[in-house]
Design an enzyme around this catalytic site. Structure first.
Site, PDB file in Angstrom:
ATOM      1  N   SER A 155       0.856  -1.191   0.000  1.00  0.00           N
ATOM      2  CA  SER A 155       0.000   0.000   0.000  1.00  0.00           C
ATOM      3  C   SER A 155       0.887   1.234   0.000  1.00  0.00           C
ATOM      4  O   SER A 155       2.007   1.200   0.529  1.00  0.00           O
ATOM      5  CB  SER A 155      -0.879   0.019   1.254  1.00  0.00           C
ATOM      6  OG  SER A 155      -1.502   1.277   1.409  1.00  0.00           O
ATOM      7  N   TYR A 168      -1.160  -0.768  10.314  1.00  0.00           N
ATOM      8  CA  TYR A 168      -1.336  -1.110   8.901  1.00  0.00           C
ATOM      9  C   TYR A 168      -0.132  -0.623   8.092  1.00  0.00           C
ATOM     10  O   TYR A 168       0.435  -1.371   7.275  1.00  0.00           O
ATOM     11  CB  TYR A 168      -2.627  -0.459   8.402  1.00  0.00           C
ATOM     12  CG  TYR A 168      -2.959  -0.722   6.955  1.00  0.00           C
ATOM     13  CD1 TYR A 168      -3.534  -1.928   6.563  1.00  0.00           C
ATOM     14  CD2 TYR A 168      -2.719   0.248   5.978  1.00  0.00           C
ATOM     15  CE1 TYR A 168      -3.856  -2.173   5.232  1.00  0.00           C
ATOM     16  CE2 TYR A 168      -3.032   0.010   4.654  1.00  0.00           C
ATOM     17  CZ  TYR A 168      -3.597  -1.201   4.282  1.00  0.00           C
ATOM     18  OH  TYR A 168      -3.911  -1.428   2.965  1.00  0.00           O
TER      19      TYR A 168
HETATM   20  N1  LIG Z   1      -8.719  -0.708  -0.728  1.00  0.00           N
HETATM   21  C1  LIG Z   1      -7.659   0.100  -0.630  1.00  0.00           C
HETATM   22  O1  LIG Z   1      -7.780   1.342  -0.630  1.00  0.00           O
HETATM   23  C2  LIG Z   1      -6.274  -0.487  -0.570  1.00  0.00           C
HETATM   24  C3  LIG Z   1      -5.191   0.391  -0.761  1.00  0.00           C
HETATM   25  C4  LIG Z   1      -3.899  -0.104  -0.702  1.00  0.00           C
HETATM   26  C5  LIG Z   1      -3.693  -1.456  -0.477  1.00  0.00           C
HETATM   27  N2  LIG Z   1      -4.756  -2.291  -0.291  1.00  0.00           N
HETATM   28  C6  LIG Z   1      -4.463  -3.692  -0.026  1.00  0.00           C
HETATM   29  O2  LIG Z   1      -5.052  -4.488  -1.030  1.00  0.00           O
HETATM   30  C7  LIG Z   1      -5.401  -5.757  -0.490  1.00  0.00           C
HETATM   31  C8  LIG Z   1      -6.861  -6.045  -0.802  1.00  0.00           C
HETATM   32  O3  LIG Z   1      -7.632  -4.999  -0.229  1.00  0.00           O
HETATM   33  P1  LIG Z   1      -9.193  -4.802  -0.541  1.00  0.00           P
HETATM   34  O4  LIG Z   1      -9.428  -3.357  -0.432  1.00  0.00           O
HETATM   35  O5  LIG Z   1      -9.603  -5.545  -1.743  1.00  0.00           O
HETATM   36  O6  LIG Z   1      -9.784  -5.491   0.789  1.00  0.00           O
HETATM   37  P2  LIG Z   1     -11.151  -6.254   1.079  1.00  0.00           P
HETATM   38  O7  LIG Z   1     -12.194  -5.860   0.108  1.00  0.00           O
HETATM   39  O8  LIG Z   1     -11.403  -6.039   2.529  1.00  0.00           O
HETATM   40  O9  LIG Z   1     -10.732  -7.774   0.820  1.00  0.00           O
HETATM   41  C9  LIG Z   1      -9.789  -8.365   1.663  1.00  0.00           C
HETATM   42  C10 LIG Z   1      -9.513  -9.772   1.191  1.00  0.00           C
HETATM   43  O10 LIG Z   1      -8.606 -10.375   2.130  1.00  0.00           O
HETATM   44  C11 LIG Z   1      -9.171 -11.602   2.586  1.00  0.00           C
HETATM   45  N3  LIG Z   1      -8.829 -11.862   3.973  1.00  0.00           N
HETATM   46  C12 LIG Z   1      -9.003 -11.037   5.034  1.00  0.00           C
HETATM   47  N4  LIG Z   1      -8.627 -11.650   6.162  1.00  0.00           N
HETATM   48  C13 LIG Z   1      -8.201 -12.887   5.805  1.00  0.00           C
HETATM   49  C14 LIG Z   1      -7.710 -14.003   6.528  1.00  0.00           C
HETATM   50  N5  LIG Z   1      -7.590 -14.001   7.878  1.00  0.00           N
HETATM   51  N6  LIG Z   1      -7.370 -15.123   5.853  1.00  0.00           N
HETATM   52  C15 LIG Z   1      -7.508 -15.172   4.503  1.00  0.00           C
HETATM   53  N7  LIG Z   1      -7.972 -14.157   3.752  1.00  0.00           N
HETATM   54  C16 LIG Z   1      -8.326 -13.019   4.404  1.00  0.00           C
HETATM   55  C17 LIG Z   1     -10.661 -11.409   2.436  1.00  0.00           C
HETATM   56  O11 LIG Z   1     -11.300 -12.664   2.318  1.00  0.00           O
HETATM   57  P3  LIG Z   1     -12.540 -13.146   3.228  1.00  0.00           P
HETATM   58  O12 LIG Z   1     -12.951 -12.005   4.110  1.00  0.00           O
HETATM   59  O13 LIG Z   1     -13.596 -13.538   2.240  1.00  0.00           O
HETATM   60  O14 LIG Z   1     -11.976 -14.298   3.982  1.00  0.00           O
HETATM   61  C18 LIG Z   1     -10.755 -10.618   1.145  1.00  0.00           C
HETATM   62  O15 LIG Z   1     -10.707 -11.482   0.038  1.00  0.00           O
HETATM   63  C19 LIG Z   1      -5.092  -5.692   1.012  1.00  0.00           C
HETATM   64  O16 LIG Z   1      -3.849  -6.285   1.275  1.00  0.00           O
HETATM   65  C20 LIG Z   1      -5.040  -4.205   1.285  1.00  0.00           C
HETATM   66  O17 LIG Z   1      -4.213  -3.898   2.376  1.00  0.00           O
HETATM   67  C21 LIG Z   1      -6.051  -1.831  -0.330  1.00  0.00           C
END
Ligand SMILES: NC(=O)c1ccc[n+]([C@@H]2O[C@H](COP(=O)([O-])OP(=O)(O)OC[C@H]3O[C@@H](n4cnc5c(N)ncnc54)[C@H](OP(=O)(O)O)[C@@H]3O)[C@@H](O)[C@H]2O)c1
Length: 280
Positions: A155, A168
């Site tokens: 991120s 985070y």
């Molecule tokens: N959205 C943003 O603005 C942003 C910005 C920078 C980086 N990111 C990074 O991008 C990645 C995806 O983010 P997102 O925004 O798509 O998040 P999201 O919509 O909350 O999805 C998170 C994913 O991680 C999985 N997950 C969470 N806890 C888990 C666990 N204990 N074991 C296995 N899987 C788990 C969830 O699966 P289930 O809940 O179905 O198990 C889901 O598929 C993350 O690493 C986040 O830090 C996001």
């Protein structure tokens, strides 16, 4: 191979974690369009159903390897099972990640001095410890591939100062550091390793902000491009890092942040509304 063809992933055996929604689902769809063979992971098979259906509709049935990455044994199982079902692994996109959360699951944005140790530990367990375990277990499979490739979904928070989200930010900075160290350590085994650092992206993780008009407006005032990223835009960057098009790229942290990380010294003159946060 033409330049355009170098963005394809035909027959690449790829594991994507966090594939049930958000960025991970978009990565799965993009990789399926590019011809990859997919193993999808999240905590439950049920949660992966919608992604699996989208991917199957593109003619690429995926295998499912559900596992809770908070449980220390699960990252190893997820990786090995994905390799077993696909007959090996060429590519891992480790995308699963969390924000600190309150007992009801809502995000907990608070300064470090007010963050309970338990919330810190939960974030570090998933975003850092599970990342290290997953990389460790992925190594023999990627080393056995002709073109091993690892992409860590970090991120921009791991690169800039991110008050209120220190746990985070530290975990995401650690992913950048790990990607750089592994890139050098594994280079002579033919494995490329890169980190992808998105900015504010419209997913469930950020629903607390993109569904809150004043908070969204305030955050976007700090994004030079002035809008949220869409998951498909992050997936396109992941496809680049994962594909032969990036064949000479390793140890890189690709910032896909709408310009958030570029200091302008105020000279861009973008008006900033008052912060909705009270300084601690
Ligand atoms: N959205 C943003 O603005 C942003 C910005 C920078 C980086 N990111 C990074 O991008 C990645 C995806 O983010 P997102 O925004 O798509 O998040 P999201 O919509 O909350 O999805 C998170 C994913 O991680 C999985 N997950 C969470 N806890 C888990 C666990 N204990 N074991 C296995 N899987 C788990 C969830 O699966 P289930 O809940 O179905 O198990 C889901 O598929 C993350 O690493 C986040 O830090 C996001």
């Amino acid at each position: 191979m033409s330049t355009l063809d170098s963005f394809r992933l035909d027959n690449t055996r790829a594991l994507i974690t966090g594939a049930s929604r958000g960025i991970g689902r978009a990565v799965a769809v993009a990789f399926a369009q590019a011809g990859a063979r997919l193993a999808l992971s999240a905590r439950s098979a049920q949660a992966l159903k919608a992604t699996a259906e989208q991917v199957a509709a593109l003619g690429t049935p995926a295998v499912l390897v559900p596992g809770d990455l908070a449980i220390p044994e699960e990252p190893g199982w997820v990786v090995d099972e994905a390799a077993r079902l696909l007959g090996g692994l060429d590519l891992v996109v480790h995308n699963a990640g969390i924000l600190p959360s309150q007992p009801d699951g809502a995000p907990l944005l608070t300064p470090l001095q007010q963050l309970p140790q338990q919330a810190w530990d939960e974030v570090v367990a998933i975003n850092l410890n599970a990342t290290a375990a997953l990389c460790r277990h992925a190594h023999p499979h990627l080393a056995a591939s002709d073109a091993g490739n690892l992409v860590l979904m970090s991120s921009v928070a791991g690169v800039i100062g991110t008050p209120m989200m220190e746990a985070y930010a530290v975990s995401k900075a650690a992913q950048v550091s790990l990607a750089r160290s592994l890139a050098v350590g594994w280079a002579r085994q033919g494995i490329r390793v890169n980190a992808l650092c998105p900015g504010w992206t419209r997913t469930d993780m950020t629903a607390f902000a993109h569904t809150n008009g004043p908070l969204s407006d305030w955050l976007l005032a700090h994004v030079p491009l002035g809008r949220w990223a869409e998951p498909a835009e992050v997936a396109a960057a992941a496809l680049f890092l994962a594909s032969p098009a990036a064949g000479y790229l390793t140890g890189h942290a690709l910032l896909l942040d709408g310009g958030v990380s570029v200091p302008d010294g105020g000279l861009a003159g973008i008006p900033k509304p008052p912060s909705p946060f009270t300084p601690a």
